[in-house]
Design a protein around this motif. Structure first.
Motif, PDB file in Angstrom:
ATOM      1  N   PHE A  45       2.653   1.250   6.676  1.00  0.00           N
ATOM      2  CA  PHE A  45       3.320   0.061   6.014  1.00  0.00           C
ATOM      3  C   PHE A  45       2.522  -0.641   5.235  1.00  0.00           C
ATOM      4  CE2 PHE A  45       1.238  -1.027  10.236  1.00  0.00           C
ATOM      5  CZ  PHE A  45       0.255  -1.986   9.777  1.00  0.00           C
ATOM      6  N   VAL A  46       3.039  -1.303   4.345  1.00  0.00           N
ATOM      7  CA  VAL A  46       2.262  -2.230   3.521  1.00  0.00           C
ATOM      8  C   VAL A  46       2.344  -3.533   3.923  1.00  0.00           C
ATOM      9  CG1 VAL A  46       2.110  -2.716   0.905  1.00  0.00           C
ATOM     10  CG2 VAL A  46       2.795  -0.569   1.478  1.00  0.00           C
ATOM     11  N   LEU A  47       1.272  -4.339   3.533  1.00  0.00           N
ATOM     12  CA  LEU A  47       1.294  -5.710   3.814  1.00  0.00           C
ATOM     13  C   LEU A  47       1.046  -6.628   2.588  1.00  0.00           C
ATOM     14  CD1 LEU A  47      -0.825  -5.742   7.253  1.00  0.00           C
ATOM     15  CD2 LEU A  47       1.590  -6.329   6.798  1.00  0.00           C
ATOM     16  N   LEU A  48       2.043  -7.563   2.230  1.00  0.00           N
ATOM     17  CA  LEU A  48       1.849  -8.433   1.018  1.00  0.00           C
ATOM     18  C   LEU A  48       1.254  -9.714   1.538  1.00  0.00           C
ATOM     19  CD1 LEU A  48       2.154  -9.407  -1.759  1.00  0.00           C
ATOM     20  CD2 LEU A  48       4.701  -9.926  -1.377  1.00  0.00           C
ATOM     21  N   VAL A  49      -0.025 -10.237   1.394  1.00  0.00           N
ATOM     22  CA  VAL A  49      -0.700 -11.270   1.905  1.00  0.00           C
ATOM     23  C   VAL A  49       0.298 -12.465   1.159  1.00  0.00           C
ATOM     24  CG1 VAL A  49      -2.562 -12.593   2.301  1.00  0.00           C
ATOM     25  CG2 VAL A  49      -2.882 -10.033   2.025  1.00  0.00           C
ATOM     26  N   ARG A  50       0.594 -13.258   2.261  1.00  0.00           N
ATOM     27  CA  ARG A  50       1.239 -14.600   1.554  1.00  0.00           C
ATOM     28  C   ARG A  50       0.394 -15.810   1.909  1.00  0.00           C
ATOM     29  NH1 ARG A  50       7.502 -14.547   2.594  1.00  0.00           N
ATOM     30  NH2 ARG A  50       7.021 -16.580   3.567  1.00  0.00           N
ATOM     31  N   HIS A  51      -0.326 -15.940   2.957  1.00  0.00           N
ATOM     32  CA  HIS A  51      -1.144 -17.034   2.973  1.00  0.00           C
ATOM     33  C   HIS A  51      -2.235 -16.387   3.725  1.00  0.00           C
ATOM     34  CE1 HIS A  51       2.011 -19.977   1.839  1.00  0.00           C
ATOM     35  NE2 HIS A  51       2.708 -19.358   2.634  1.00  0.00           N
ATOM     36  N   GLY A  52      -3.538 -16.947   3.543  1.00  0.00           N
ATOM     37  CA  GLY A  52      -4.819 -16.656   4.193  1.00  0.00           C
ATOM     38  C   GLY A  52      -5.491 -15.447   3.601  1.00  0.00           C
ATOM     39  N   HIS A  53      -6.497 -14.978   4.074  1.00  0.00           N
ATOM     40  CA  HIS A  53      -7.313 -13.924   3.465  1.00  0.00           C
ATOM     41  C   HIS A  53      -7.727 -12.774   4.659  1.00  0.00           C
ATOM     42  CE1 HIS A  53      -7.965 -17.145   0.492  1.00  0.00           C
ATOM     43  NE2 HIS A  53      -8.321 -16.110  -0.367  1.00  0.00           N
ATOM     44  N   VAL A  54      -7.773 -11.656   4.248  1.00  0.00           N
ATOM     45  CA  VAL A  54      -8.140 -10.618   4.830  1.00  0.00           C
ATOM     46  C   VAL A  54      -9.321  -9.856   4.513  1.00  0.00           C
ATOM     47  CG1 VAL A  54      -5.723 -10.322   5.712  1.00  0.00           C
ATOM     48  CG2 VAL A  54      -7.010  -8.976   3.682  1.00  0.00           C
ATOM     49  N   LYS A  55     -10.336  -9.212   5.684  1.00  0.00           N
ATOM     50  CA  LYS A  55     -11.353  -8.388   4.856  1.00  0.00           C
ATOM     51  C   LYS A  55     -10.946  -6.934   5.142  1.00  0.00           C
ATOM     52  CE  LYS A  55     -13.970  -9.205   9.330  1.00  0.00           C
ATOM     53  NZ  LYS A  55     -15.215  -9.497   9.927  1.00  0.00           N
ATOM     54  N   ILE A  56     -11.523  -6.102   4.075  1.00  0.00           N
ATOM     55  CA  ILE A  56     -11.268  -4.683   4.335  1.00  0.00           C
ATOM     56  C   ILE A  56     -12.799  -4.109   4.675  1.00  0.00           C
ATOM     57  CG2 ILE A  56     -10.716  -2.668   3.208  1.00  0.00           C
ATOM     58  CD1 ILE A  56      -8.776  -4.350   1.295  1.00  0.00           C
ATOM     59  N   THR A  57     -12.859  -3.354   5.926  1.00  0.00           N
ATOM     60  CA  THR A  57     -13.987  -3.157   6.384  1.00  0.00           C
ATOM     61  C   THR A  57     -13.728  -1.343   6.815  1.00  0.00           C
ATOM     62  OG1 THR A  57     -13.556  -3.066   8.760  1.00  0.00           O
ATOM     63  CG2 THR A  57     -14.207  -5.146   7.665  1.00  0.00           C
ATOM     64  N   THR A  58     -15.178  -0.761   6.522  1.00  0.00           N
ATOM     65  CA  THR A  58     -15.324   0.696   6.926  1.00  0.00           C
ATOM     66  C   THR A  58     -16.645   0.881   7.851  1.00  0.00           C
ATOM     67  OG1 THR A  58     -16.891   0.917   5.088  1.00  0.00           O
ATOM     68  CG2 THR A  58     -14.420   1.433   4.918  1.00  0.00           C
ATOM     69  N   HIS A  59     -16.446   1.540   8.895  1.00  0.00           N
ATOM     70  CA  HIS A  59     -17.655   1.996   9.750  1.00  0.00           C
ATOM     71  C   HIS A  59     -17.810   0.776  10.984  1.00  0.00           C
ATOM     72  CE1 HIS A  59     -19.105   4.740   6.768  1.00  0.00           C
ATOM     73  NE2 HIS A  59     -19.397   3.753   6.106  1.00  0.00           N
ATOM     74  N   SER A  60     -17.723  -0.623  10.606  1.00  0.00           N
ATOM     75  CA  SER A  60     -17.508  -1.578  11.864  1.00  0.00           C
ATOM     76  C   SER A  60     -16.919  -2.796  11.166  1.00  0.00           C
ATOM     77  CB  SER A  60     -18.822  -2.018  11.977  1.00  0.00           C
ATOM     78  OG  SER A  60     -19.604  -2.592  11.216  1.00  0.00           O
ATOM     79  N   SER A  61     -16.761  -3.937  11.928  1.00  0.00           N
ATOM     80  CA  SER A  61     -15.854  -4.793  11.440  1.00  0.00           C
ATOM     81  C   SER A  61     -16.700  -5.772  10.719  1.00  0.00           C
ATOM     82  CB  SER A  61     -15.422  -5.559  12.702  1.00  0.00           C
ATOM     83  OG  SER A  61     -16.320  -6.095  13.505  1.00  0.00           O
ATOM     84  N   GLU A  62     -17.834  -5.319  10.468  1.00  0.00           N
ATOM     85  CA  GLU A  62     -19.032  -6.289   9.505  1.00  0.00           C
ATOM     86  C   GLU A  62     -19.364  -5.490   8.653  1.00  0.00           C
ATOM     87  OE1 GLU A  62     -21.969  -7.389  12.550  1.00  0.00           O
ATOM     88  OE2 GLU A  62     -20.903  -9.209  13.096  1.00  0.00           O
ATOM     89  N   HIS A  63     -18.890  -4.510   8.147  1.00  0.00           N
ATOM     90  CA  HIS A  63     -19.110  -3.615   7.087  1.00  0.00           C
ATOM     91  C   HIS A  63     -18.073  -3.905   6.091  1.00  0.00           C
ATOM     92  CE1 HIS A  63     -20.424   0.129   4.816  1.00  0.00           C
ATOM     93  NE2 HIS A  63     -20.739  -0.920   4.119  1.00  0.00           N
ATOM     94  N   ILE A  64     -18.143  -5.200   5.339  1.00  0.00           N
ATOM     95  CA  ILE A  64     -16.967  -5.331   4.456  1.00  0.00           C
ATOM     96  C   ILE A  64     -17.098  -4.798   3.092  1.00  0.00           C
ATOM     97  CG2 ILE A  64     -15.853  -7.480   3.265  1.00  0.00           C
ATOM     98  CD1 ILE A  64     -16.826  -9.283   5.655  1.00  0.00           C
ATOM     99  N   VAL A  65     -16.089  -4.200   2.720  1.00  0.00           N
ATOM    100  CA  VAL A  65     -16.134  -3.811   1.225  1.00  0.00           C
ATOM    101  C   VAL A  65     -15.255  -4.420   0.276  1.00  0.00           C
ATOM    102  CG1 VAL A  65     -16.386  -1.345   1.910  1.00  0.00           C
ATOM    103  CG2 VAL A  65     -14.107  -2.079   1.919  1.00  0.00           C
ATOM    104  N   ALA A  66     -14.231  -5.138   0.790  1.00  0.00           N
ATOM    105  CA  ALA A  66     -13.561  -6.213  -0.161  1.00  0.00           C
ATOM    106  C   ALA A  66     -12.797  -7.330   0.527  1.00  0.00           C
ATOM    107  CB  ALA A  66     -12.325  -5.230  -0.839  1.00  0.00           C
ATOM    108  N   VAL A  67     -12.532  -8.153  -0.091  1.00  0.00           N
ATOM    109  CA  VAL A  67     -11.664  -9.335   0.513  1.00  0.00           C
ATOM    110  C   VAL A  67     -10.456  -9.456  -0.245  1.00  0.00           C
ATOM    111  CG1 VAL A  67     -11.605 -12.047   0.996  1.00  0.00           C
ATOM    112  CG2 VAL A  67     -13.854 -10.499   1.545  1.00  0.00           C
ATOM    113  N   ARG A  68      -9.331  -9.867   0.203  1.00  0.00           N
ATOM    114  CA  ARG A  68      -8.010  -9.845  -0.346  1.00  0.00           C
ATOM    115  C   ARG A  68      -7.231 -11.179   0.277  1.00  0.00           C
ATOM    116  NH1 ARG A  68      -9.811  -6.478  -3.587  1.00  0.00           N
ATOM    117  NH2 ARG A  68      -9.818  -4.368  -3.190  1.00  0.00           N
TER     118      ARG A  68
END
Length: 223
Positions: A45-68
């Protein structure tokens, strides 16, 4: 409508296209800190963000590669490639998103060539951004990288604070996002704090002097 130049943070859909997509999915909400989907999942599935921000991570929840944030999509590559998720996505704040099944999203793209082209340009812009950051890791120091990261984050997810602008990330998350060690982040933040550029709190950094931070981001060494 003609194609427009897309950069990270730019909405993928026009107003009318978004209205069409709204009819194809349903709204779902995620509390801050919750996972939207995880690496290795076979969901598409695809998510279109309407409100708020998300973090995209690899390896662990604290290894952030991007914010959307609002207007941006996450998860579209799994829908296109039909392969396991390559990253995990977590809610940085309370998030409201439009959930669109993968096959429905693909059908929408086929029926809307402009969106297909825009998505390709969107993904290209993200790749260029990632390549630029990777190249910077080899030529600029931890101080400048961290300062640039904070400036970008303040513009994207910063919230007003009585002392300045609050970025709701901890130092380990910042380390993963800007590509420096946790120890380097701690040392740089300590120096920035001594200069009055930032203050720290639980799971957050407050930018108290944007001019100082911008100066460091431009390459001026912290004295």
């Amino acid at each position: 409508m003609d194609d427009v130049e897309l950069t990270s943070g730019t909405s993928l859909l026009t107003h009318s296209e978004r209205e069409e997509v709204e009819k194809l999915g349903h709204v779902t909400r995620y509390p801050a800190g919750s996972i939207l989907f995880g690496a290795g999942e076979l969901t598409d599935f695809v998510l279109l963000v309407r409100h708020g921000h998300v973090k995209i991570t690899t390896h662990s929840s604290e290894h952030i590669v991007a914010v959307r944030g609002p207007g941006e999509t996450v998860g579209e590559m799994a829908a296109i490639g039909r392969e396991p998720r390559s990253a995990s996505v977590y809610a940085l704040s309370e998030v409201e998103a439009l959930y669109v099944p993968g096959d429905v999203w693909l059908e929408f793209l086929y029926e809307h060539p402009r969106v297909m082209r825009a998505l390709l340009r969107h993904l290209h812009a993200r790749l260029k951004e990632a390549t630029r950051k990777q190249a910077e890791h080899g030529i600029i120091g931890a101080e400048q990288r961290l300062a640039r990261g904070l400036v970008e984050l303040a513009a994207k997810i910063g919230t007003p604070d009585e002392r300045g602008v609050c970025v709701a990330l901890n130092q380990r998350e910042l380390a993963g996002l800007v590509g420096v060690s946790r120890e380097s982040v701690s040392q740089v933040v300590k120096r920035l704090r001594a200069m009055g550029a930032v203050a720290t709190g639980r799971q957050r950094i407050i930018i108290t002097d944007e001019a100082i931070l911008a100066s460091v981001a431009d390459g001026n060494t912290i004295s």
